[in-house]
Design a protein around this motif. Structure first.
Motif, PDB file in Angstrom:
ATOM      1  N   ASP A  43      69.645 -10.117 -29.445  1.00  0.00           N
ATOM      2  CA  ASP A  43      69.480  -9.848 -28.012  1.00  0.00           C
ATOM      3  C   ASP A  43      68.579  -8.660 -27.688  1.00  0.00           C
ATOM      4  O   ASP A  43      68.518  -8.240 -26.538  1.00  0.00           O
ATOM      5  CB  ASP A  43      70.823  -9.660 -27.302  1.00  0.00           C
ATOM      6  CG  ASP A  43      71.631 -10.947 -27.254  1.00  0.00           C
ATOM      7  OD1 ASP A  43      71.011 -12.023 -27.235  1.00  0.00           O
ATOM      8  OD2 ASP A  43      72.868 -10.866 -27.239  1.00  0.00           O
ATOM      9  N   ARG A  44      67.896  -8.111 -28.693  1.00  0.00           N
ATOM     10  CA  ARG A  44      66.952  -7.041 -28.374  1.00  0.00           C
ATOM     11  C   ARG A  44      65.875  -7.594 -27.460  1.00  0.00           C
ATOM     12  O   ARG A  44      65.450  -8.737 -27.583  1.00  0.00           O
ATOM     13  CB  ARG A  44      66.282  -6.511 -29.632  1.00  0.00           C
ATOM     14  CG  ARG A  44      67.141  -5.600 -30.413  1.00  0.00           C
ATOM     15  CD  ARG A  44      66.384  -5.042 -31.593  1.00  0.00           C
ATOM     16  NE  ARG A  44      67.224  -4.117 -32.318  1.00  0.00           N
ATOM     17  CZ  ARG A  44      67.109  -3.869 -33.608  1.00  0.00           C
ATOM     18  NH1 ARG A  44      66.172  -4.460 -34.318  1.00  0.00           N
ATOM     19  NH2 ARG A  44      67.915  -3.032 -34.185  1.00  0.00           N
ATOM     20  N   ARG A  45      65.434  -6.760 -26.546  1.00  0.00           N
ATOM     21  CA  ARG A  45      64.335  -7.134 -25.652  1.00  0.00           C
ATOM     22  C   ARG A  45      63.123  -6.303 -26.035  1.00  0.00           C
ATOM     23  O   ARG A  45      63.180  -5.081 -26.061  1.00  0.00           O
ATOM     24  CB  ARG A  45      64.702  -6.898 -24.195  1.00  0.00           C
ATOM     25  CG  ARG A  45      63.534  -7.194 -23.255  1.00  0.00           C
ATOM     26  CD  ARG A  45      63.967  -7.304 -21.834  1.00  0.00           C
ATOM     27  NE  ARG A  45      64.631  -8.607 -21.676  1.00  0.00           N
ATOM     28  CZ  ARG A  45      65.028  -9.100 -20.525  1.00  0.00           C
ATOM     29  NH1 ARG A  45      64.864  -8.409 -19.423  1.00  0.00           N
ATOM     30  NH2 ARG A  45      65.606 -10.282 -20.466  1.00  0.00           N
ATOM     31  N   TYR A  46      62.034  -6.986 -26.305  1.00  0.00           N
ATOM     32  CA  TYR A  46      60.769  -6.332 -26.628  1.00  0.00           C
ATOM     33  C   TYR A  46      59.881  -6.415 -25.400  1.00  0.00           C
ATOM     34  O   TYR A  46      59.618  -7.506 -24.887  1.00  0.00           O
ATOM     35  CB  TYR A  46      60.108  -7.016 -27.828  1.00  0.00           C
ATOM     36  CG  TYR A  46      60.883  -6.807 -29.099  1.00  0.00           C
ATOM     37  CD1 TYR A  46      60.642  -5.711 -29.901  1.00  0.00           C
ATOM     38  CD2 TYR A  46      61.877  -7.694 -29.485  1.00  0.00           C
ATOM     39  CE1 TYR A  46      61.366  -5.496 -31.073  1.00  0.00           C
ATOM     40  CE2 TYR A  46      62.604  -7.503 -30.650  1.00  0.00           C
ATOM     41  CZ  TYR A  46      62.334  -6.401 -31.434  1.00  0.00           C
ATOM     42  OH  TYR A  46      63.050  -6.196 -32.586  1.00  0.00           O
ATOM     43  N   VAL A  47      59.450  -5.237 -24.917  1.00  0.00           N
ATOM     44  CA  VAL A  47      58.655  -5.145 -23.697  1.00  0.00           C
ATOM     45  C   VAL A  47      57.267  -4.641 -24.064  1.00  0.00           C
ATOM     46  O   VAL A  47      57.122  -3.634 -24.755  1.00  0.00           O
ATOM     47  CB  VAL A  47      59.328  -4.185 -22.680  1.00  0.00           C
ATOM     48  CG1 VAL A  47      58.459  -3.984 -21.462  1.00  0.00           C
ATOM     49  CG2 VAL A  47      60.695  -4.711 -22.284  1.00  0.00           C
ATOM     50  N   LEU A  48      56.245  -5.336 -23.572  1.00  0.00           N
ATOM     51  CA  LEU A  48      54.870  -4.949 -23.843  1.00  0.00           C
ATOM     52  C   LEU A  48      54.494  -3.735 -23.003  1.00  0.00           C
ATOM     53  O   LEU A  48      54.630  -3.751 -21.771  1.00  0.00           O
ATOM     54  CB  LEU A  48      53.930  -6.107 -23.537  1.00  0.00           C
ATOM     55  CG  LEU A  48      52.470  -5.937 -23.893  1.00  0.00           C
ATOM     56  CD1 LEU A  48      52.311  -5.736 -25.406  1.00  0.00           C
ATOM     57  CD2 LEU A  48      51.666  -7.121 -23.428  1.00  0.00           C
ATOM     58  N   VAL A  49      54.050  -2.666 -23.679  1.00  0.00           N
ATOM     59  CA  VAL A  49      53.646  -1.440 -22.994  1.00  0.00           C
ATOM     60  C   VAL A  49      52.519  -1.782 -22.008  1.00  0.00           C
ATOM     61  O   VAL A  49      51.548  -2.441 -22.370  1.00  0.00           O
ATOM     62  CB  VAL A  49      53.177  -0.371 -24.007  1.00  0.00           C
ATOM     63  CG1 VAL A  49      52.554   0.819 -23.290  1.00  0.00           C
ATOM     64  CG2 VAL A  49      54.331   0.081 -24.874  1.00  0.00           C
ATOM     65  N   GLY A  50      52.681  -1.380 -20.761  1.00  0.00           N
ATOM     66  CA  GLY A  50      51.696  -1.641 -19.720  1.00  0.00           C
ATOM     67  C   GLY A  50      51.790  -3.024 -19.105  1.00  0.00           C
ATOM     68  O   GLY A  50      51.045  -3.334 -18.182  1.00  0.00           O
ATOM     69  N   GLY A  51      52.719  -3.848 -19.594  1.00  0.00           N
ATOM     70  CA  GLY A  51      52.883  -5.199 -19.066  1.00  0.00           C
ATOM     71  C   GLY A  51      53.739  -5.201 -17.806  1.00  0.00           C
ATOM     72  O   GLY A  51      54.257  -4.163 -17.374  1.00  0.00           O
ATOM     73  N   PRO A  52      53.927  -6.390 -17.206  1.00  0.00           N
ATOM     74  CA  PRO A  52      54.660  -6.478 -15.948  1.00  0.00           C
ATOM     75  C   PRO A  52      56.133  -6.052 -16.030  1.00  0.00           C
ATOM     76  O   PRO A  52      56.724  -5.687 -15.023  1.00  0.00           O
ATOM     77  CB  PRO A  52      54.533  -7.946 -15.553  1.00  0.00           C
ATOM     78  CG  PRO A  52      54.119  -8.664 -16.780  1.00  0.00           C
ATOM     79  CD  PRO A  52      53.412  -7.674 -17.649  1.00  0.00           C
ATOM     80  N   ALA A  53      56.730  -6.109 -17.220  1.00  0.00           N
ATOM     81  CA  ALA A  53      58.146  -5.741 -17.358  1.00  0.00           C
ATOM     82  C   ALA A  53      58.324  -4.286 -17.814  1.00  0.00           C
ATOM     83  O   ALA A  53      59.454  -3.818 -17.937  1.00  0.00           O
ATOM     84  CB  ALA A  53      58.831  -6.671 -18.348  1.00  0.00           C
ATOM     85  N   ASP A  54      57.233  -3.575 -18.042  1.00  0.00           N
ATOM     86  CA  ASP A  54      57.317  -2.202 -18.564  1.00  0.00           C
ATOM     87  C   ASP A  54      57.653  -1.223 -17.449  1.00  0.00           C
ATOM     88  O   ASP A  54      56.915  -1.066 -16.494  1.00  0.00           O
ATOM     89  CB  ASP A  54      55.992  -1.819 -19.209  1.00  0.00           C
ATOM     90  CG  ASP A  54      56.023  -0.465 -19.890  1.00  0.00           C
ATOM     91  OD1 ASP A  54      57.130   0.037 -20.178  1.00  0.00           O
ATOM     92  OD2 ASP A  54      54.947   0.104 -20.145  1.00  0.00           O
ATOM     93  N   ASN A  55      58.805  -0.569 -17.617  1.00  0.00           N
ATOM     94  CA  ASN A  55      59.203   0.453 -16.644  1.00  0.00           C
ATOM     95  C   ASN A  55      59.130   1.857 -17.252  1.00  0.00           C
ATOM     96  O   ASN A  55      59.601   2.815 -16.681  1.00  0.00           O
ATOM     97  CB  ASN A  55      60.608   0.173 -16.109  1.00  0.00           C
ATOM     98  CG  ASN A  55      61.680   0.264 -17.179  1.00  0.00           C
ATOM     99  OD1 ASN A  55      61.420   0.633 -18.311  1.00  0.00           O
ATOM    100  ND2 ASN A  55      62.901  -0.098 -16.813  1.00  0.00           N
ATOM    101  N   GLY A  56      58.561   1.941 -18.467  1.00  0.00           N
ATOM    102  CA  GLY A  56      58.407   3.239 -19.129  1.00  0.00           C
ATOM    103  C   GLY A  56      59.643   3.716 -19.840  1.00  0.00           C
ATOM    104  O   GLY A  56      59.665   4.814 -20.377  1.00  0.00           O
ATOM    105  N   LYS A  57      60.701   2.907 -19.881  1.00  0.00           N
ATOM    106  CA  LYS A  57      61.952   3.304 -20.536  1.00  0.00           C
ATOM    107  C   LYS A  57      62.223   2.363 -21.692  1.00  0.00           C
ATOM    108  O   LYS A  57      61.907   1.190 -21.633  1.00  0.00           O
ATOM    109  CB  LYS A  57      63.123   3.245 -19.555  1.00  0.00           C
ATOM    110  CG  LYS A  57      62.966   4.167 -18.376  1.00  0.00           C
ATOM    111  CD  LYS A  57      64.117   4.011 -17.431  1.00  0.00           C
ATOM    112  CE  LYS A  57      63.921   4.868 -16.204  1.00  0.00           C
ATOM    113  NZ  LYS A  57      64.943   4.627 -15.208  1.00  0.00           N
ATOM    114  N   GLY A  58      62.876   2.888 -22.710  1.00  0.00           N
ATOM    115  CA  GLY A  58      63.261   2.034 -23.821  1.00  0.00           C
ATOM    116  C   GLY A  58      62.671   2.462 -25.121  1.00  0.00           C
ATOM    117  O   GLY A  58      61.934   3.330 -25.282  1.00  0.00           O
TER     118      GLY A  58
END
Length: 64
Positions: free
Chosen positions: A49-64
């Motif tokens: 269940d880890r979530r991988y978020v692309l830096v600078g992408g639409p889901a990136d909130n700068g946390k994590g």
């Protein structure tokens, strides 16, 4: 209903591998799977269940 929040990991590549390791040895994780981040800006591992978020992408909130 649970308040469990899956671990979020910010990554710089759209294709990443997850084996469930990190703070634990890889042998105690899960089989390695390759994940592709799409236009949502994130990908979730079906094993841990880890979530991988692309830096600078639409889901990136700068946390994590």
């Amino acid at each position: 209903m649970s308040n469990f929040q899956p671990e979020t990991i910010r990554v710089r590549e759209a294709r990443i591998a997850c084996d469930g390791s990190g703070d634990i040895p890889a042998a105690l994780g899960h089989p390695r799977v390759w994940l592709q981040i799409d236009d949502k800006g994130y990908a979730d591992c079906g094993y841990c269940d880890r979530r991988y978020v692309l830096v600078g992408g639409p889901a990136d909130n700068g946390k994590g």
